[in-house]
Design a protein around this motif. Sequence first.
Motif, short mmCIF file in Angstrom:
data_model
loop_
_atom_site.label_atom_id
_atom_site.label_comp_id
_atom_site.label_asym_id
_atom_site.label_seq_id
_atom_site.Cartn_x
_atom_site.Cartn_y
_atom_site.Cartn_z
N PRO A 40 8.71 -16.07 -3.94
CA PRO A 40 8.71 -15.23 -2.74
C PRO A 40 9.47 -13.93 -2.96
N GLY A 41 8.86 -12.83 -2.54
CA GLY A 41 9.49 -11.53 -2.68
C GLY A 41 9.31 -10.88 -4.03
N GLN A 42 8.79 -11.60 -5.02
CA GLN A 42 8.61 -11.03 -6.36
C GLN A 42 7.56 -9.92 -6.31
N LYS A 43 7.91 -8.77 -6.88
CA LYS A 43 7.03 -7.60 -6.84
C LYS A 43 6.86 -7.04 -8.24
N SER A 44 5.63 -6.73 -8.59
CA SER A 44 5.34 -6.20 -9.91
C SER A 44 5.60 -4.70 -9.96
N GLY A 45 5.59 -4.15 -11.16
CA GLY A 45 5.57 -2.71 -11.33
C GLY A 45 4.16 -2.17 -11.12
N LEU A 46 4.04 -0.86 -11.14
CA LEU A 46 2.73 -0.22 -10.97
C LEU A 46 1.86 -0.55 -12.18
N HIS A 47 0.65 -1.03 -11.94
CA HIS A 47 -0.25 -1.41 -13.03
C HIS A 47 -1.68 -1.41 -12.51
N LYS A 48 -2.63 -1.60 -13.42
CA LYS A 48 -4.02 -1.76 -13.02
C LYS A 48 -4.70 -2.74 -13.97
N HIS A 49 -5.82 -3.30 -13.51
CA HIS A 49 -6.58 -4.26 -14.28
C HIS A 49 -7.85 -3.58 -14.78
N PHE A 67 -1.86 -0.08 -3.22
CA PHE A 67 -2.52 0.81 -4.17
C PHE A 67 -1.95 2.22 -4.09
N GLN A 68 -2.00 2.89 -5.22
CA GLN A 68 -1.52 4.28 -5.26
C GLN A 68 -2.35 5.09 -4.26
N GLY A 69 -1.68 5.81 -3.38
CA GLY A 69 -2.37 6.53 -2.32
C GLY A 69 -2.18 5.86 -0.98
N ALA A 70 -1.29 4.86 -0.91
CA ALA A 70 -0.83 4.23 0.33
C ALA A 70 -1.77 3.17 0.89
N SER A 71 -2.88 2.87 0.23
CA SER A 71 -3.75 1.80 0.69
C SER A 71 -3.11 0.44 0.41
N VAL A 72 -3.08 -0.43 1.42
CA VAL A 72 -2.47 -1.75 1.29
C VAL A 72 -3.52 -2.81 1.60
N LYS A 73 -3.57 -3.85 0.76
CA LYS A 73 -4.52 -4.94 0.96
C LYS A 73 -3.76 -6.25 0.94
N ASP A 74 -3.89 -7.03 2.01
CA ASP A 74 -3.27 -8.35 2.07
C ASP A 74 -4.30 -9.41 1.68
N VAL A 75 -3.93 -10.29 0.78
CA VAL A 75 -4.82 -11.34 0.30
C VAL A 75 -4.17 -12.68 0.58
N ARG A 76 -4.83 -13.51 1.37
CA ARG A 76 -4.35 -14.87 1.65
C ARG A 76 -5.32 -15.85 1.00
N PHE A 77 -4.80 -16.90 0.41
CA PHE A 77 -5.66 -17.83 -0.32
C PHE A 77 -5.15 -19.25 -0.16
N GLN A 78 -6.05 -20.19 -0.38
CA GLN A 78 -5.76 -21.61 -0.27
C GLN A 78 -5.69 -22.23 -1.67
N ALA A 79 -5.04 -23.37 -1.77
CA ALA A 79 -5.00 -24.09 -3.04
C ALA A 79 -6.41 -24.49 -3.44
N ALA A 87 -12.26 -5.07 -11.49
CA ALA A 87 -11.27 -4.13 -12.02
C ALA A 87 -10.89 -3.15 -10.92
N ASP A 88 -9.60 -2.75 -10.90
CA ASP A 88 -9.14 -1.93 -9.79
C ASP A 88 -8.19 -0.84 -10.28
N GLY A 89 -7.74 -0.02 -9.33
CA GLY A 89 -6.87 1.09 -9.64
C GLY A 89 -5.40 0.70 -9.68
N LEU A 90 -4.55 1.68 -9.87
CA LEU A 90 -3.11 1.45 -9.95
C LEU A 90 -2.57 0.86 -8.65
N HIS A 91 -1.73 -0.16 -8.78
CA HIS A 91 -1.18 -0.82 -7.60
C HIS A 91 0.04 -1.66 -8.00
N THR A 92 0.77 -2.08 -7.00
CA THR A 92 1.79 -3.12 -7.19
C THR A 92 1.31 -4.37 -6.46
#
Length: 230
Positions: A40-49, A67-79, A87-92
Amino acid sequence: MLPAFTSLTLALAALLSPADPPRIPVDNGLVRVIRASNVPGQKSGLHKHETNRVMIHLDQGYMRLAFQGASVKDVRFQAGEVRWDPADGLHTSENAGPASYHIVEVEIKKPKGSRVRYSAQDPPKTDPKHYRVELENDQVRVLRVRYGPRDSAPVHEHALPRITVNLTDQAVRLTLPDGSTSDLRRAAGEIVYADTVARHSEVNLNDQPFEVVVVELKTVASGQCLHPSS
């Protein structure tokens, strides 16, 4: 299946401590597989895939991608959930939830595969009760495999290179074309790569169900051709 996933969570907690870095159990010309864990709370550096990925979530979780440029995406997932992640752009990325989670990330190195003509013994054809196509595109086909206690399956064939990820413990007996048998046991969270054709019937040896995800790679290496369409 809830008790199985509870067992999976406990097994993975012992297997991967929160301080462990991502592990790479498979890395070849077709695919790289990363087993990642986040607290919980772990945050990556800026990177892209740079490549498309299949994401196999071993735990329930909540991830925030900024994402770089202030776009934020929340992803919720189940087990046990499987997602296609282009593939995507630069983000944390940040674990925005209250619990640790583990993800198996399957990076597809080749950009495109050939059309595939599956054999008459393709598992979803011969055994739709246990084999379901979760997603398919020109790079991969993903199968979800569920067996009930002591379930058995008719003869089927695995033709493509593939990554198998166990969501639960598994114990099966395989019967090969020559009549010989082989027992296979795998633990929850185990990841296996295979690139040879396998043909067999099988039976679940346990009184518990099991569930696995199989990522088949259509992007076969140069010079290889498995069941191409005409």
